[in-house]
Scaffold this active site. Structure first.
Site, PDB file in Angstrom:
ATOM      1  CD  GLU A  94       4.120 -17.295 -20.458  1.00 29.60           C
ATOM      2  OE1 GLU A  94       3.168 -16.501 -20.311  1.00 29.60           O
ATOM      3  OE2 GLU A  94       5.260 -16.923 -20.795  1.00 29.60           O
ATOM      4  CG  HIS A 143       4.893 -16.172 -16.884  1.00 27.39           C
ATOM      5  ND1 HIS A 143       6.170 -16.380 -17.337  1.00 27.39           N
ATOM      6  CD2 HIS A 143       4.469 -15.053 -17.518  1.00 27.39           C
ATOM      7  CE1 HIS A 143       6.508 -15.440 -18.184  1.00 27.39           C
ATOM      8  NE2 HIS A 143       5.510 -14.623 -18.327  1.00 27.39           N
TER       9      HIS A 143
HETATM   10  O1  TA6 Z   1       4.145 -14.095 -20.911  1.00 20.37           O
HETATM   11  C1  TA6 Z   1       4.983 -13.373 -21.762  1.00 20.37           C
HETATM   12  C2  TA6 Z   1       5.180 -11.978 -21.190  1.00 20.37           C
HETATM   13  O2  TA6 Z   1       3.956 -11.294 -21.112  1.00 20.37           O
HETATM   14  C3  TA6 Z   1       6.207 -11.253 -22.055  1.00 20.37           C
HETATM   15  O3  TA6 Z   1       5.600 -10.232 -22.829  1.00 20.37           O
HETATM   16  C4  TA6 Z   1       7.208 -10.704 -21.038  1.00 20.37           C
HETATM   17  O4  TA6 Z   1       6.788  -9.442 -20.567  1.00 20.37           O
HETATM   18  C5  TA6 Z   1       7.119 -11.779 -19.961  1.00 20.37           C
HETATM   19  O5  TA6 Z   1       5.726 -12.058 -19.858  1.00 20.37           O
HETATM   20  C6  TA6 Z   1       7.772 -11.416 -18.652  1.00 20.37           C
HETATM   21  O6  TA6 Z   1       6.974 -10.504 -17.953  1.00 20.37           O
HETATM   22  P1  TA6 Z   1       7.502 -10.036 -16.488  1.00 20.37           P
HETATM   23  O7  TA6 Z   1       6.454  -9.094 -15.976  1.00 20.37           O
HETATM   24  O8  TA6 Z   1       7.635 -11.268 -15.653  1.00 20.37           O
HETATM   25  O9  TA6 Z   1       8.852  -9.396 -16.726  1.00 20.37           O
END
Ligand code: TA6
Length: 321
Positions: free
Chosen positions: A295, A183
């Site tokens: 990601e 991520h």
């Molecule tokens: O990867 C994108 C995502 O799934 C978004 O939808 C947003 O939720 C982001 O991840 C952040 O997620 P988190 O659980 O780290 O707040």
């Protein structure tokens, strides 16, 4: 035939500068003789900083990120395993938190290895290995996902490059399904001047448009609002090269080249102003202008790992700044 006066092999100088690796208080730092450096919190094996030789930070880290192990770190490269996003109902991962447990547990540092280079050339990379297994999880988490797994996460710092690789092993006697994703919060100067190429003709699930599926029709994706898309490889074989190399540009100049191995999908995310305003651990509140999540992952379906089998997926980020 032995040539006369053949030059002897250049001895590895014991004085060639070596990478410096330090681990204290569950924070690992590594620095190459070139000046490139990386910082990894054992909590989540989260890379929180990657700097190139001139000291330029390549990753975005919220100034309100929890660094005390109280919650996943906001920024850097959180690890997503064994589920991406909110877990589905009636599934083995249903009781896990969003994005799984890899990013909110304490990993072990397994050791380092560097690419020995002959002669006076300094070591030009160092590989750092981290491990997570059920032994590292609390009982409650183990009960939520009762599988004998072994994760080894390798972070390789090179000159202007950062490689990340996840090895998943099924050490039990029953198969399990998983998703995995890096991520990565890339640092950008201005999201409105940033674009990503390499996605053309790729289908994507658009979470901003009720998770409907569309096909990317532009060869350069730019950003003017909340963007939350999971791209999968083009189905049409005549389409551009499958989703392997992405190029991030800023103001028309290349800033990052992202390559992936065995990770068919890639999520592109910027929460924009409103979503970020609502995130308590995301500061400064105008920080949405200075990050872009690219990601790489295997998340559009489930990877089944049979008992005793292993899987590996990786990505490399090259800074062009
Ligand atoms: O990867 C994108 C995502 O799934 C978004 O939808 C947003 O939720 C982001 O991840 C952040 O997620 P988190 O659980 O780290 O707040």
């Amino acid at each position: 035939m032995d040539r006369k006066n053949k030059p002897s092999a250049i001895p590895v100088s014991p004085f060639a500068p070596q990478p410096i690796v330090d681990l204290s208080d569950n924070v690992l730092t590594a620095r190459l003789p070139s000046g490139d450096s990386v910082t990894v919190y054992l909590y989540g094996a989260t890379v929180t900083s990657w700097k190139t030789a001139n000291g330029t930070e390549q990753l975005f880290l919220s100034t309100a990120a929890a660094l005390d192990g109280s919650k996943p770190i906001r920024g850097g490269i959180p690890l997503v395993f064994p589920v991406f996003g909110p877990p589905p109902q009636n599934h083995a991962t249903s009781n896990l938190p969003q994005h799984g447990f890899a990013r909110n547990n304490l990993w072990e540092f397994l050791g380092k290895s560097s690419s020995e280079s002959l002669g006076s050339k300094a070591d030009d990379s160092v590989k750092l290995d981290f491990g997570l297994s059920p032994a590292n999880l609390d009982e409650a988490t183990r009960k939520k996902w009762p599988y004998e797994f072994g994760l080894v996460y390798s972070v390789t710092l090179g000159k202007g490059k950062l490689g990340i690789q996840l090895h998943v092993q099924n050490k039990g006697d029953k198969s399990f399904d998983f998703q995995a994703l890096f991520h990565t919060y890339l640092a950008v100067k201005d999201i409105s001047k940033t674009a990503v190429s390499g996605l053309k003709s790729s289908p994507y699930v658009d979470k901003v448009r009720s998770a409907q599926t569309f096909t990317e029709d532009s060869s350069s994706l730019s950003f003017s609002g909340e963007t939350d898309r999971v791209y999968t490889p083009p189905t049409d074989s005549k389409a551009e090269k499958p989703l392997v190399t992405l190029v991030v540009t800023e103001g028309g100049k290349e800033s990052f080249v992202v390559t992936r191995d065995a990770l068919p999908d890639v999520t592109v995310w910027n929460g924009w102003a409103d979503k970020i305003k609502a995130m308590g651990d995301f500061e400064p509140k105008d920080g949405w202008k200075r990050y872009l999540c690219i990601e790489p992952g295997a998340v559009s379906s489930w990877t089944k790992l049979e008992a005793g089998d292993a899987w590996e997926g990786g990505a490399a980020y090259e800074s062009k700044l």
